[in-house]
Design a protein around this motif. Structure first.
Motif, PDB file in Angstrom:
ATOM      1  N   THR A   4       0.850  -1.184   0.000  1.00 19.50           N
ATOM      2  CA  THR A   4       0.000   0.000   0.000  1.00 19.50           C
ATOM      3  C   THR A   4       0.888   1.237   0.000  1.00 19.50           C
ATOM      4  N   PHE A   5       0.290   2.374  -0.297  1.00 18.81           N
ATOM      5  CA  PHE A   5       1.038   3.624  -0.270  1.00 18.81           C
ATOM      6  C   PHE A   5       1.607   3.860   1.121  1.00 18.81           C
ATOM      7  N   GLU A   6       0.842   3.573   2.141  1.00 19.02           N
ATOM      8  CA  GLU A   6       1.294   3.772   3.518  1.00 19.02           C
ATOM      9  C   GLU A   6       2.503   2.884   3.828  1.00 19.02           C
ATOM     10  N   GLU A   7       2.491   1.671   3.321  1.00 21.94           N
ATOM     11  CA  GLU A   7       3.648   0.782   3.514  1.00 21.94           C
ATOM     12  C   GLU A   7       4.882   1.330   2.791  1.00 21.94           C
ATOM     13  N   LEU A   8       4.669   1.879   1.606  1.00 27.43           N
ATOM     14  CA  LEU A   8       5.790   2.475   0.874  1.00 27.43           C
ATOM     15  C   LEU A   8       6.390   3.638   1.658  1.00 27.43           C
ATOM     16  N   VAL A   9       5.532   4.460   2.248  1.00 29.00           N
ATOM     17  CA  VAL A   9       6.011   5.589   3.046  1.00 29.00           C
ATOM     18  C   VAL A   9       6.822   5.066   4.234  1.00 29.00           C
ATOM     19  N   GLN A  10       6.332   4.038   4.896  1.00 28.47           N
ATOM     20  CA  GLN A  10       7.060   3.472   6.033  1.00 28.47           C
ATOM     21  C   GLN A  10       8.404   2.897   5.584  1.00 28.47           C
ATOM     22  N   GLU A  69       5.753  11.124  -4.679  1.00 26.90           N
ATOM     23  CA  GLU A  69       4.693  11.156  -3.665  1.00 26.90           C
ATOM     24  C   GLU A  69       5.147  10.493  -2.373  1.00 26.90           C
ATOM     25  N   VAL A  70       5.783   9.344  -2.492  1.00 27.53           N
ATOM     26  CA  VAL A  70       6.243   8.603  -1.319  1.00 27.53           C
ATOM     27  C   VAL A  70       7.286   9.416  -0.552  1.00 27.53           C
ATOM     28  N   LYS A  71       8.263   9.960  -1.255  1.00 29.36           N
ATOM     29  CA  LYS A  71       9.312  10.730  -0.582  1.00 29.36           C
ATOM     30  C   LYS A  71       8.756  12.003   0.048  1.00 29.36           C
ATOM     31  N   ARG A  72       7.859  12.663  -0.632  1.00 32.59           N
ATOM     32  CA  ARG A  72       7.275  13.889  -0.087  1.00 32.59           C
ATOM     33  C   ARG A  72       6.513  13.584   1.198  1.00 32.59           C
ATOM     34  N   GLU A  73       5.727  12.530   1.176  1.00 32.51           N
ATOM     35  CA  GLU A  73       4.962  12.154   2.370  1.00 32.51           C
ATOM     36  C   GLU A  73       5.899  11.731   3.504  1.00 32.51           C
ATOM     37  N   ALA A  74       6.923  10.938   3.189  1.00 32.40           N
ATOM     38  CA  ALA A  74       7.838  10.441   4.212  1.00 32.40           C
ATOM     39  C   ALA A  74       8.685  11.556   4.822  1.00 32.40           C
ATOM     40  N   GLU A  78       3.656  15.648   3.607  1.00 30.21           N
ATOM     41  CA  GLU A  78       2.776  16.324   2.661  1.00 30.21           C
ATOM     42  C   GLU A  78       2.465  15.411   1.489  1.00 30.21           C
ATOM     43  N   PRO A  79       1.207  15.090   1.288  1.00 30.51           N
ATOM     44  CA  PRO A  79       0.877  14.350   0.074  1.00 30.51           C
ATOM     45  C   PRO A  79       1.147  15.215  -1.146  1.00 30.51           C
ATOM     46  N   ALA A  80       1.553  14.583  -2.220  1.00 32.44           N
ATOM     47  CA  ALA A  80       1.817  15.317  -3.468  1.00 32.44           C
ATOM     48  C   ALA A  80       0.506  15.901  -3.972  1.00 32.44           C
TER      49      ALA A  80
END
Length: 82
Positions: A4-10, A69-74, A78-80
């Motif tokens: 998931t996107f959340e897993e990618l951010v983690q 998007e992942v790097k920005r959130e992490a 901030e979501p892209a």
């Protein structure tokens, strides 16, 4: 395995933390610790890159956009913007 996107951010956060460890060890008198930290960072970075590629393919999105998007959130919480 799909992530998931959340897993990618983690995963990105984990890679960023590993990178911070490498930077903290740079210039210190412990080459073995530096090498181990560098390898851990490399492994985490490879894992997140592969997962981002897979996620982008599954979602039908451009890989570079997903990575951004992942790097920005992490890194900034901030979501892209679409």
């Amino acid at each position: 395995m799909a992530h998931t996107f959340e897993e990618l951010v983690q995963m990105q956060l984990t890679a960023d933390q590993a990178h911070a460890t490498v930077l903290a060890l740079r210039g210190q008198e412990d080459p073995a610790a530096y090498e181990a930290a560098w390898q851990a960072w490399r492994d985490r970075a490879e894992e997140v890159q592969a997962a981002v590629t897979e996620h982008a393919k599954e979602q039908g999105k451009m890989r570079g956009g997903v990575e951004l998007e992942v790097k920005r959130e992490a890194r900034h919480g901030e979501p892209a913007k679409s």
